[in-house]
Write a protein that holds these residues in place. Sequence first.
Motif, PDB file in Angstrom:
ATOM      1  N   THR A  61       0.852  -1.195   0.000  1.00 35.42           N
ATOM      2  CA  THR A  61       0.000   0.000   0.000  1.00 35.42           C
ATOM      3  C   THR A  61       0.892   1.252   0.000  1.00 35.42           C
ATOM      4  O   THR A  61       2.114   1.150   0.123  1.00 35.42           O
ATOM      5  CB  THR A  61      -0.865   0.038   1.280  1.00 35.42           C
ATOM      6  OG1 THR A  61      -0.012   0.434   2.378  1.00 35.42           O
ATOM      7  CG2 THR A  61      -1.477  -1.316   1.595  1.00 35.42           C
ATOM      8  N   ALA A  62       0.243   2.369  -0.046  1.00 32.16           N
ATOM      9  CA  ALA A  62       0.993   3.645  -0.019  1.00 32.16           C
ATOM     10  C   ALA A  62       1.758   3.786   1.298  1.00 32.16           C
ATOM     11  O   ALA A  62       2.734   4.514   1.407  1.00 32.16           O
ATOM     12  CB  ALA A  62       0.004   4.809  -0.169  1.00 32.16           C
ATOM     13  N   GLU A  63       1.304   3.031   2.311  1.00 34.16           N
ATOM     14  CA  GLU A  63       1.958   3.099   3.628  1.00 34.16           C
ATOM     15  C   GLU A  63       2.923   1.938   3.842  1.00 34.16           C
ATOM     16  O   GLU A  63       3.421   1.732   4.953  1.00 34.16           O
ATOM     17  CB  GLU A  63       0.876   3.069   4.731  1.00 34.16           C
ATOM     18  CG  GLU A  63      -0.152   4.192   4.649  1.00 34.16           C
ATOM     19  CD  GLU A  63       0.446   5.572   4.886  1.00 34.16           C
ATOM     20  OE1 GLU A  63      -0.226   6.568   4.560  1.00 34.16           O
ATOM     21  OE2 GLU A  63       1.599   5.644   5.387  1.00 34.16           O
ATOM     22  N   GLY A  64       3.153   1.147   2.787  1.00 32.14           N
ATOM     23  CA  GLY A  64       4.089   0.024   2.928  1.00 32.14           C
ATOM     24  C   GLY A  64       3.369  -1.312   2.927  1.00 32.14           C
ATOM     25  O   GLY A  64       2.178  -1.408   2.590  1.00 32.14           O
ATOM     26  N   ARG A  65       4.079  -2.366   3.358  1.00 30.94           N
ATOM     27  CA  ARG A  65       3.477  -3.705   3.413  1.00 30.94           C
ATOM     28  C   ARG A  65       2.391  -3.708   4.478  1.00 30.94           C
ATOM     29  O   ARG A  65       2.425  -2.925   5.419  1.00 30.94           O
ATOM     30  CB  ARG A  65       4.565  -4.745   3.716  1.00 30.94           C
ATOM     31  CG  ARG A  65       5.479  -5.017   2.532  1.00 30.94           C
ATOM     32  CD  ARG A  65       6.797  -5.601   2.896  1.00 30.94           C
ATOM     33  NE  ARG A  65       6.723  -6.841   3.661  1.00 30.94           N
ATOM     34  CZ  ARG A  65       7.836  -7.480   4.096  1.00 30.94           C
ATOM     35  NH1 ARG A  65       9.027  -6.940   3.848  1.00 30.94           N
ATOM     36  NH2 ARG A  65       7.733  -8.595   4.778  1.00 30.94           N
ATOM     37  N   GLU A  66       1.425  -4.592   4.285  1.00 32.77           N
ATOM     38  CA  GLU A  66       0.220  -4.589   5.161  1.00 32.77           C
ATOM     39  C   GLU A  66       0.119  -5.930   5.872  1.00 32.77           C
ATOM     40  O   GLU A  66       0.378  -6.982   5.282  1.00 32.77           O
ATOM     41  CB  GLU A  66      -0.997  -4.374   4.268  1.00 32.77           C
ATOM     42  CG  GLU A  66      -2.358  -4.350   4.943  1.00 32.77           C
ATOM     43  CD  GLU A  66      -3.479  -4.236   3.919  1.00 32.77           C
ATOM     44  OE1 GLU A  66      -3.922  -3.108   3.640  1.00 32.77           O
ATOM     45  OE2 GLU A  66      -3.873  -5.288   3.375  1.00 32.77           O
ATOM     46  N   ALA A  67      -0.233  -5.875   7.156  1.00 34.11           N
ATOM     47  CA  ALA A  67      -0.413  -7.140   7.894  1.00 34.11           C
ATOM     48  C   ALA A  67      -1.553  -6.996   8.884  1.00 34.11           C
ATOM     49  O   ALA A  67      -1.803  -5.899   9.410  1.00 34.11           O
ATOM     50  CB  ALA A  67       0.859  -7.501   8.653  1.00 34.11           C
ATOM     51  N   ASP A  68      -2.245  -8.079   9.119  1.00 28.53           N
ATOM     52  CA  ASP A  68      -3.271  -8.116  10.173  1.00 28.53           C
ATOM     53  C   ASP A  68      -2.643  -8.735  11.409  1.00 28.53           C
ATOM     54  O   ASP A  68      -2.118  -9.859  11.355  1.00 28.53           O
ATOM     55  CB  ASP A  68      -4.478  -8.947   9.706  1.00 28.53           C
ATOM     56  CG  ASP A  68      -5.292  -8.176   8.666  1.00 28.53           C
ATOM     57  OD1 ASP A  68      -6.072  -8.812   7.928  1.00 28.53           O
ATOM     58  OD2 ASP A  68      -5.120  -6.929   8.584  1.00 28.53           O
ATOM     59  N   VAL A  69      -2.689  -7.991  12.491  1.00 30.98           N
ATOM     60  CA  VAL A  69      -2.055  -8.411  13.748  1.00 30.98           C
ATOM     61  C   VAL A  69      -3.121  -8.550  14.825  1.00 30.98           C
ATOM     62  O   VAL A  69      -3.931  -7.641  15.020  1.00 30.98           O
ATOM     63  CB  VAL A  69      -1.006  -7.359  14.173  1.00 30.98           C
ATOM     64  CG1 VAL A  69      -0.516  -7.618  15.592  1.00 30.98           C
ATOM     65  CG2 VAL A  69       0.151  -7.348  13.178  1.00 30.98           C
ATOM     66  N   THR A  70      -3.151  -9.704  15.467  1.00 32.88           N
ATOM     67  CA  THR A  70      -4.165  -9.972  16.497  1.00 32.88           C
ATOM     68  C   THR A  70      -3.508 -10.011  17.865  1.00 32.88           C
ATOM     69  O   THR A  70      -2.496 -10.717  18.049  1.00 32.88           O
ATOM     70  CB  THR A  70      -4.856 -11.323  16.206  1.00 32.88           C
ATOM     71  OG1 THR A  70      -5.382 -11.271  14.862  1.00 32.88           O
ATOM     72  CG2 THR A  70      -6.013 -11.570  17.163  1.00 32.88           C
ATOM     73  N   ILE A  71      -4.064  -9.230  18.804  1.00 35.24           N
ATOM     74  CA  ILE A  71      -3.472  -9.127  20.143  1.00 35.24           C
ATOM     75  C   ILE A  71      -4.569  -9.289  21.191  1.00 35.24           C
ATOM     76  O   ILE A  71      -5.653  -8.711  21.047  1.00 35.24           O
ATOM     77  CB  ILE A  71      -2.767  -7.767  20.322  1.00 35.24           C
ATOM     78  CG1 ILE A  71      -1.569  -7.684  19.357  1.00 35.24           C
ATOM     79  CG2 ILE A  71      -2.299  -7.556  21.773  1.00 35.24           C
ATOM     80  CD1 ILE A  71      -0.870  -6.342  19.326  1.00 35.24           C
ATOM     81  N   ALA A  72      -4.296 -10.085  22.214  1.00 35.57           N
ATOM     82  CA  ALA A  72      -5.261 -10.329  23.295  1.00 35.57           C
ATOM     83  C   ALA A  72      -4.898  -9.471  24.505  1.00 35.57           C
ATOM     84  O   ALA A  72      -3.714  -9.320  24.842  1.00 35.57           O
ATOM     85  CB  ALA A  72      -5.245 -11.803  23.686  1.00 35.57           C
ATOM     86  N   TYR A  73      -5.949  -8.905  25.129  1.00 33.60           N
ATOM     87  CA  TYR A  73      -5.756  -8.065  26.317  1.00 33.60           C
ATOM     88  C   TYR A  73      -6.576  -8.672  27.461  1.00 33.60           C
ATOM     89  O   TYR A  73      -7.795  -8.853  27.313  1.00 33.60           O
ATOM     90  CB  TYR A  73      -6.245  -6.635  26.052  1.00 33.60           C
ATOM     91  CG  TYR A  73      -5.488  -5.931  24.941  1.00 33.60           C
ATOM     92  CD1 TYR A  73      -5.878  -6.065  23.616  1.00 33.60           C
ATOM     93  CD2 TYR A  73      -4.372  -5.154  25.223  1.00 33.60           C
ATOM     94  CE1 TYR A  73      -5.181  -5.442  22.594  1.00 33.60           C
ATOM     95  CE2 TYR A  73      -3.667  -4.515  24.203  1.00 33.60           C
ATOM     96  CZ  TYR A  73      -4.081  -4.673  22.895  1.00 33.60           C
ATOM     97  OH  TYR A  73      -3.373  -4.048  21.898  1.00 33.60           O
ATOM     98  N   PRO A  74      -5.933  -8.985  28.586  1.00 35.18           N
ATOM     99  CA  PRO A  74      -6.664  -9.618  29.701  1.00 35.18           C
ATOM    100  C   PRO A  74      -7.671  -8.666  30.337  1.00 35.18           C
ATOM    101  O   PRO A  74      -7.389  -7.474  30.523  1.00 35.18           O
ATOM    102  CB  PRO A  74      -5.565  -9.986  30.690  1.00 35.18           C
ATOM    103  CG  PRO A  74      -4.361  -9.217  30.301  1.00 35.18           C
ATOM    104  CD  PRO A  74      -4.494  -8.822  28.873  1.00 35.18           C
ATOM    105  N   SER A  75      -8.848  -9.208  30.664  1.00 36.79           N
ATOM    106  CA  SER A  75      -9.908  -8.363  31.250  1.00 36.79           C
ATOM    107  C   SER A  75      -9.503  -7.807  32.616  1.00 36.79           C
ATOM    108  O   SER A  75     -10.115  -6.864  33.099  1.00 36.79           O
ATOM    109  CB  SER A  75     -11.192  -9.191  31.424  1.00 36.79           C
ATOM    110  OG  SER A  75     -11.628  -9.631  30.163  1.00 36.79           O
TER     111      SER A  75
END
Length: 399
Positions: A61-75
């Motif tokens: 993309t215009a902003e560079g390579r693209e990735a989907d990153v999934t992160i879990a946050y403890p309640s």
Amino acid sequence: MSEVIAKYRLFDRNGNFEKKAEGIALGLTIGSWTDLPHLEQEQLRKHKGRVVAIQETGRETAEGREADVTIAYPSSNFSADLPAILVTVFGKLSLDGVIRLMNLDFSNDLAKRFPGPRFGVKGIRELTGAYGRPLLMSIFKGVIGRDLSYLEKQLRAQLEGGIDIVKDDEILFENRLTPFEERLKLGQQVIAESGKKALYAVNLTGRTSELKEKARRGIELGATAYLFNVFAYGLDVLQELTEDRDIPVPIMAHPAVSGAFTSAPHHGFSTELMLGKLVRMAGADFTLFPSPYGSVALERNAALKTAEMALEENMYKPTFPVPSAGIHPGLVPVLYEDFGIDSIINAGGGVHGHPNGAAGGGRAFRQAIDAVITGRTLEEAAKQHEDLRVALEMWGTGK
Ligand SMILES: CCCC(=O)/C(O)=C/OP(=O)(O)O
Ligand SMILES: [Mg+2]
């Protein structure tokens, strides 16, 4: 484990997604990890963010390579409310520039803390008596600066056209000529006289501290539904209203202002997360969003995903998707094809702009809806229905 799982879309010219992901997971939770003494690590483990997945999309993309990153946050890191969750997963991070929050998934124990719609699709159908077809909603137009007699005339014409729901425009606020209580009373009186089961979604406006009292007063006066500019107030304000037992009517979420934080391709929130999933969790019975082929078109995939998140099978009642803006009777087939029977066809100009007036516009829409649910083309139906014929002549058909 009790947690919220955030899916981000990241962009990086060098593809350093692992480093970025770990930096987010730590930076939005305990700050640092490897240089902590072992004992401290054990004490803090339950608060540490966790990188769940990193998936490059292969797009440049215009902003560079693209990735989907999934992160879990403890309640354990936040209270079970949407403001705390949004600040945890996308507070400071949203200021980092090129990053987009695509989705949030909630563990069941956390999801259960949210109300979801009080009525849902089934309840709205019961209130309106409309079954076996998409519902038809129309919008008061040109009311600003006009008095109650103008509003009454428009309402009678919309009712005559066979609409199921009429709503205020989102830009109609408290005003001297058509004050909230007066237009609510008049609307309900005219609907009662018509003998129809139509709903009138009055715009619930004013300072946040006044909203509940105003809404309760409206209920005393016979309110049957509220329109609410949720994104000017906040999702938690919507939730406060939908959880209030003294406000037992459907609430309609309008997308006004949301474009400011959902429209940029590499920033903000995905439209489907905001206008589909989160408004449903907060209790909206209807969610309005720009249709893919109207006057403020939303990218088709985003519109379809928004409807999908509003309706998908889960612990909440489904929220009625309302693809809107620039809708006219010629678009009914593509709306039905894209959004199906559990959707609401919503129009302002497409009703009031009909040469036979709002009544003709409403009739044209109903004739178009009847045609699509019985498998006829609009052209075939237009041979028997003058209002539809005139509408097709004026606006055409298709996208
Ligand atoms: C996406 C919201 C659409 C809306 O608020 C509105 O007033 C639409 O009016 P028309 O485009 O149907 O005239
Ligand atoms: Mg509007």
